[in-house]
Each structure stands twice: as C-alpha cells, then as structure tokens.
Design an enzyme around this catalytic site. Structure first.
Site, PDB file in Angstrom:
ATOM      1  N   LEU A  24       0.770  -0.699  -0.093  1.00  0.00           N
ATOM      2  CA  LEU A  24       0.126   0.028  -0.142  1.00  0.00           C
ATOM      3  C   LEU A  24       0.860   0.964   0.388  1.00  0.00           C
ATOM      4  CD1 LEU A  24      -2.352  -1.159   3.295  1.00  0.00           C
ATOM      5  CD2 LEU A  24      -2.931  -1.273   0.580  1.00  0.00           C
TER       6      LEU A  24
ATOM      7  N   TYR B  41       1.619   1.387 -14.967  1.00  0.00           N
ATOM      8  CA  TYR B  41       3.083   0.966 -14.481  1.00  0.00           C
ATOM      9  C   TYR B  41       3.398   0.811 -15.289  1.00  0.00           C
ATOM     10  CZ  TYR B  41       0.792   2.214  -9.609  1.00  0.00           C
ATOM     11  OH  TYR B  41       0.131   2.702  -8.985  1.00  0.00           O
TER      12      TYR B  41
ATOM     13  N   SER C 133      -1.875  -3.050 -12.854  1.00  0.00           N
ATOM     14  CA  SER C 133      -2.026  -1.476 -14.412  1.00  0.00           C
ATOM     15  C   SER C 133      -1.791  -0.227 -12.675  1.00  0.00           C
ATOM     16  CB  SER C 133      -3.314  -1.805 -14.171  1.00  0.00           C
ATOM     17  OG  SER C 133      -4.326  -1.526 -13.280  1.00  0.00           O
TER      18      SER C 133
ATOM     19  N   ALA D 100       3.204  -6.043 -11.365  1.00  0.00           N
ATOM     20  CA  ALA D 100       3.348  -5.683 -13.082  1.00  0.00           C
ATOM     21  C   ALA D 100       1.913  -5.723 -12.907  1.00  0.00           C
ATOM     22  CB  ALA D 100       3.037  -7.991 -13.564  1.00  0.00           C
TER      23      ALA D 100
ATOM     24  N   ARG E  62     -13.271  -4.814  -7.861  1.00  0.00           N
ATOM     25  CA  ARG E  62     -14.442  -5.170  -6.925  1.00  0.00           C
ATOM     26  C   ARG E  62     -15.345  -5.383  -6.925  1.00  0.00           C
ATOM     27  NH1 ARG E  62     -11.706   0.773  -4.409  1.00  0.00           N
ATOM     28  NH2 ARG E  62     -10.017  -0.583  -4.056  1.00  0.00           N
TER      29      ARG E  62
END
Length: 355
Positions: free
Chosen positions: A31, A181, A178, A176, A265
């Site tokens: 986090l 990045y 999203s 890896a 989610r």
C-alpha cells in the site's frame, strides 16, 4: 495448494508458502503511504509494519522503486542504493521480531515516473501529473521505451532484488499491475502502441515481464519471487483472460512462488478460475474482499491466501479481529497519502482484550 480443514474461521488456518509456514491466510499487501522522505525509508515505517506483523503472517512492503528513474514521486521508498538498503534493515527486523514473513514489492512506475535523471526514456517536453499526495509534479513527456534500453530496466530489477535480500527481506514481489506502471504498459495491448519484438502477440507483450522474472530468479531464486497482476482492472487488455492465463502458465514454468491477482471489486470471486487452473504455485486474491467472502474463497479453494488492504491498514491486528469476530476500525481515506508519521499511520487502535 492446500485445502482448508477448519470450517470455523478459514482465514485463520495455517498454510505452507514454499519454505514459509504461515499461521493464517490473511496478507497485508503493498500500500502506497507516501511517508519515505527522499525515497528513503524512515524510522516510523518500522513501527507501522511491526504493528501489522504477526507470527507466521505474510506482509508485502509498499512499492519500492527499482531505480532512480523509476520512482513515482519523492516520498515513495526505493531499493536501488546502499543508503536505502541500510534504512530498510530496521524495518525488516521489526517484522521478523514478530515472526512475520516480509516480501519487498519492487516496481517501475512507467509513464508516472518523476526521475531525477530522465534522459534515458523521456523527451524534453514537460507534462503535468497530480499524484496521491495532491501535489502537482512537472514530468518529462513519456515516449516509447526503445528496445535497446530494456536490458537496463531488467538489470535494475535484478539489482533491486539483490538489495532487498541484502536488507533482510524474505523475498520480493514484482509489481506488474495496472495504473500506468511499466510492466503492465508492455503487457496491455490497449496501452502498448508500438511495434517491435515486445509487441504484436501476447507472448511478445509478456516478454519484458518474463525477462525480469527470469533475471531476478537467477539472482535470488524463483522460490523467493511473487508477482502481482491486475489483468481485469483499469484499462483492460482486449483479451484479459488469455493474457493472464498465459502469464500464469509461464510463471509456473519458471517456478515462481506465488501469483497475486487483483480482481475488479464488482466481480469478486468470478474472474480468477482460469488463472487458478493455470498457475501451479500459491494464488493470492485481492480486490475489496471482506471477512465473509474471503472465508468463502478459502473454504472453496478459490485462492490460497487473501490480501486485505485498507481493512488491514485501519486494523493493525486484523487477523486477531477476524479470529474472534470483533468489530473493525473504519479507515480514514484523507490520511492515506499524507506525510504525517503518526496520524492515520500508526495511531489506529488495537483490539482491547479484557484480562
């Protein structure tokens, strides 16, 4: 993969993660907290991670930049130099003193980078970006990464992994996922728009990710590597399931310890089954899970471990609360990315147990 034998509290059952004997299935994931001045971990990180450490519990550090040119903003930690390695050591020791298992997440933030030295990958033009700390940073305008520079990126990850082990971490997680990045930018055909040996097919687009994994495995061992994917999140690939399944198969061949997958989610417990079948190692599921659906995922062998981000952030003793079915603290979103070393960081209350 291990089936659950305790129907009472499935999340609190033991699990063997390679050579690590976990006492529960509850993972504290990476986090971003924006509290590492000058890209160097500070002393308050020791208390923060130690608070959330349990004997036999898995913790994954916030993303640490693999190099100076891969960092997203000035207050995120790095793992590319000796000063950072030394600064991480007391943080790692704090987790180990509690009996915790600690992995370091390593990333390259791709087009979101705010490099000190930017000549390798960016044009002279300046772009603007607002990051989680609500500050606006001037950034060089990103250009496609030239293929002859890719070995430098791969080597940065290799060195960062070596540094993480030197700092005392038990292993590393390659980010890896999203969000702009770098690794995901290569894998995702809705983002990766140039044509070379890293484009065209799924195999080509996954080449960078797998080259990084292989280089890191050669440096520290595949049994110390996890990788995080979010194939169904953000700007989705045109065939997310095929992309994720291909990666799962290839990572299995390389002997990677675990695969950590973020789910959208709104569709928790529906999208990981093909990945589950393809990947032979440990599967960690993530994506807005609560206690009940996390228990269901473990009980039905949908995943081996479940990561809880904001819930664990606000409840440093989350495994204990789940075990005794105690009420949970609510998180304070406004403090997620501030620089305060206490408020919203180390001041969340623990469960009071009457003697």
């Amino acid at each position: 993969m291990e089936a659950n034998s305790n129907s009472a509290v499935p999340l609190c059952t033991p699990y063997k993660l390679g050579r690590f004997k976990l006492t529960h299935r509850i993972v504290f994931p990476a986090l971003t907290r924006n509290r590492s001045q000058n890209n160097t971990p500070q002393s308050h990180l020791t208390e923060y991670y130690s608070q959330r450490a349990t004997n036999g519990g898995l913790i994954i550090s916030e993303a640490a930049a693999a190099s100076d040119i891969s960092k997203e903003c000035p207050n995120l930690p790095g793992i590319w130099n000796e000063e950072q390695v030394e600064a991480w050591k007391p943080v790692v020791n704090g987790v180990h003193e509690k009996g915790g298992v600690f992995f370091c997440q390593i990333w390259h933030s791709g087009r979101l980078s705010v490099p000190t030295v930017s000549a390798l990958f960016f044009s002279i033009g300046i772009g603007w970006s607002t990051r989680p700390d609500d500050k606006v940073y001037a950034k060089p305008t990103p250009l496609p990464l030239e293929s002859d520079k890719i070995p430098c990126i791969v080597n940065d990850f290799r060195i960062a992994a070596r540094n993480a082990i030197k700092a005392g971490f038990d292993g590393i997680e390659i980010n890896a996922s999203s969000g702009g990045y770098l690794i995901d930018e290569f894998m995702n055909d809705q983002v990766h728009g140039w044509t070379d040996e890293y484009d065209e097919s799924i195999k080509d687009r996954c080449r960078l990710a797998l080259e990084i994994v292989e280089a890191v495995a050669n440096e520290i061992g595949a049994d110390k590597i996890g990788i995080k994917l979010s194939p169904f999140d953000g700007k989705k690939d045109s065939n997310s399931e095929a992309l994720a399944t291909y990666m799962a198969n290839e990572l299995s061949k390389l002997g990677v310890l675990y695969l950590h997958v973020m789910e959208p989610r709104e569709t928790v417990n529906r999208s990981l089954l093909p990945i589950r079948k393809a990947f032979k190692g440990t599967l960690i599921a993530s994506g807005g899970y609560g206690k009940s659906d996390g228990e269901k995922a473990i009980d039905e062998n949908y995943a081996d471990l479940i990561s809880f981000g904001r819930m664990f952030l606000a409840n440093p003793d989350l495994p204990k609360r789940f075990e005794v079915n105690a009420p949970l603290n609510k998180y304070n979103r406004s403090t997620f990315y501030t620089n305060d070393p206490i408020i919203g960081y180390t001041d969340y209350p623990f469960l009071e147990v009457a003697s």
